[in-house]
Design a protein around this motif. Sequence first.
Motif, short mmCIF file in Angstrom:
data_model
loop_
_atom_site.label_atom_id
_atom_site.label_comp_id
_atom_site.label_asym_id
_atom_site.label_seq_id
_atom_site.Cartn_x
_atom_site.Cartn_y
_atom_site.Cartn_z
N UNK A 1 -96.39 45.17 125.74
CA UNK A 1 -95.97 43.79 125.99
C UNK A 1 -97.03 43.02 126.75
N UNK A 2 -97.63 43.74 127.74
CA UNK A 2 -98.68 43.11 128.53
C UNK A 2 -99.88 42.77 127.67
N UNK A 3 -100.23 43.70 126.78
CA UNK A 3 -101.35 43.42 125.88
C UNK A 3 -101.04 42.25 124.96
N UNK A 4 -99.78 42.28 124.44
CA UNK A 4 -99.40 41.16 123.57
C UNK A 4 -99.44 39.83 124.36
N UNK A 5 -98.91 39.88 125.61
CA UNK A 5 -98.94 38.67 126.43
C UNK A 5 -100.36 38.22 126.71
N UNK A 6 -101.24 39.25 126.99
CA UNK A 6 -102.64 38.94 127.26
C UNK A 6 -103.28 38.30 126.03
N UNK A 7 -102.97 38.91 124.86
CA UNK A 7 -103.52 38.35 123.61
C UNK A 7 -102.97 36.94 123.38
N UNK A 8 -101.68 36.81 123.62
CA UNK A 8 -101.06 35.49 123.44
C UNK A 8 -101.66 34.47 124.40
N UNK A 9 -101.87 34.96 125.67
CA UNK A 9 -102.46 34.05 126.66
C UNK A 9 -103.88 33.67 126.26
N UNK A 10 -104.66 34.70 125.78
CA UNK A 10 -106.01 34.38 125.32
C UNK A 10 -105.98 33.39 124.17
N UNK A 11 -105.02 33.62 123.24
CA UNK A 11 -104.89 32.69 122.13
C UNK A 11 -104.51 31.29 122.62
N UNK A 12 -103.54 31.29 123.57
CA UNK A 12 -103.14 29.99 124.13
C UNK A 12 -104.29 29.32 124.87
N UNK A 13 -105.10 30.20 125.58
CA UNK A 13 -106.25 29.63 126.28
C UNK A 13 -107.25 29.07 125.29
N UNK A 14 -107.45 29.82 124.19
CA UNK A 14 -108.34 29.31 123.17
C UNK A 14 -107.81 28.02 122.56
N UNK A 15 -106.46 28.02 122.29
CA UNK A 15 -105.85 26.80 121.77
C UNK A 15 -105.97 25.65 122.77
N UNK A 16 -105.73 26.02 124.06
CA UNK A 16 -105.84 24.98 125.10
C UNK A 16 -107.26 24.48 125.21
N UNK A 17 -108.24 25.44 125.11
CA UNK A 17 -109.64 25.03 125.17
C UNK A 17 -109.99 24.14 123.98
N UNK A 18 -109.46 24.58 122.80
CA UNK A 18 -109.70 23.78 121.60
C UNK A 18 -109.08 22.39 121.74
N UNK A 19 -107.82 22.39 122.23
CA UNK A 19 -107.15 21.10 122.44
C UNK A 19 -107.87 20.27 123.49
N UNK A 20 -108.39 20.98 124.55
CA UNK A 20 -109.15 20.27 125.58
C UNK A 20 -110.39 19.64 124.99
N UNK A 21 -111.08 20.43 124.09
CA UNK A 21 -112.26 19.88 123.43
C UNK A 21 -111.86 18.68 122.57
N UNK A 22 -110.74 18.89 121.83
CA UNK A 22 -110.27 17.78 120.99
C UNK A 22 -109.90 16.56 121.86
N UNK A 23 -109.21 16.87 122.98
CA UNK A 23 -108.84 15.77 123.88
C UNK A 23 -110.06 15.10 124.48
N UNK A 24 -111.09 15.96 124.79
CA UNK A 24 -112.32 15.41 125.34
C UNK A 24 -112.98 14.49 124.33
#
Length: 301
Positions: free
Chosen positions: A79-102
Amino acid sequence: MSLTLHLSIIALFVFSFPMDTPVSEIKKETPVIIEATILDESVVTAKANELKQQQENKKRLQQKQQDDVVKKLEQEKQDLQRLKAKRQQEEQEAKKQAEQLKVAAQEEQKKLQDIKQKLALEKKKQQEIDGQRRAEEKKREIEKQRKAKAERIAEEQRQLEAAKIEAEKQKKIAEVKKQKALEEKLRLDAVREEEENRQRAENARIAEKETADATALIKRKITQSWNRPVSVHSNLKCKIRIGLIASGDVMSVVIVESSGNSVFDDSAERAVRKASPLPVPKDPNIFQKFRSFNLEFAPDK
């Protein structure tokens, strides 16, 4: 031997409890009082088997618990690995969205800059339009004030001319009124003078009549008071100055023109004094004529 067996069972029973179990949680069992008697071997064996079975059950339970814990830990790890992967994905999505927002913010900033420049140009243009409008309004206001001033001056001139005309008109009216008043005054003065003349004539006539009447009465009373002397001829006459007071009393008698007969003259003087008081007018103005007057005494005429 039995004692040894019992001690072994007790030791096995004691050491079968897990060491990590808190002392407070260890259920205190009633100590088994071992009587130093000879036990039946089958009973001991059955009891040992039972204890052994319990021990095995407890081990299996502990093993199952350990397996469950390991399985749970493995599941939590997954579960922790899945959460970590999900968080990394969310961070990547957030970074992507941040870039898009930028990028969007940069584009928005550029749009805002364009809008600001456009607004600045519009503002400058509007200011120029407003400046022109104010200049036009100021020009119109100046022209309006000029026209108003010209109209005011024209109106003042018109009012001045009207006042001048009105003044001339009033002056003429005043002159006409003055002329009419003068004519009316002259007419009234003429009427008043005519009335005064008429009144004076009437007063003179009345005074003359009253004077004549008073003179006739005085002559008659004096004549009535006269005693003809025997030696006096008829048709004699004399002029006498008589002085009277307001009551008619005779104050003085003077023969101013003698008849030529002293006896007649003396009788005339006596007749005047005898007739006192003489009938004089009540009007003081008319009486003034009789304060000192001449009377022609001719009793036979």
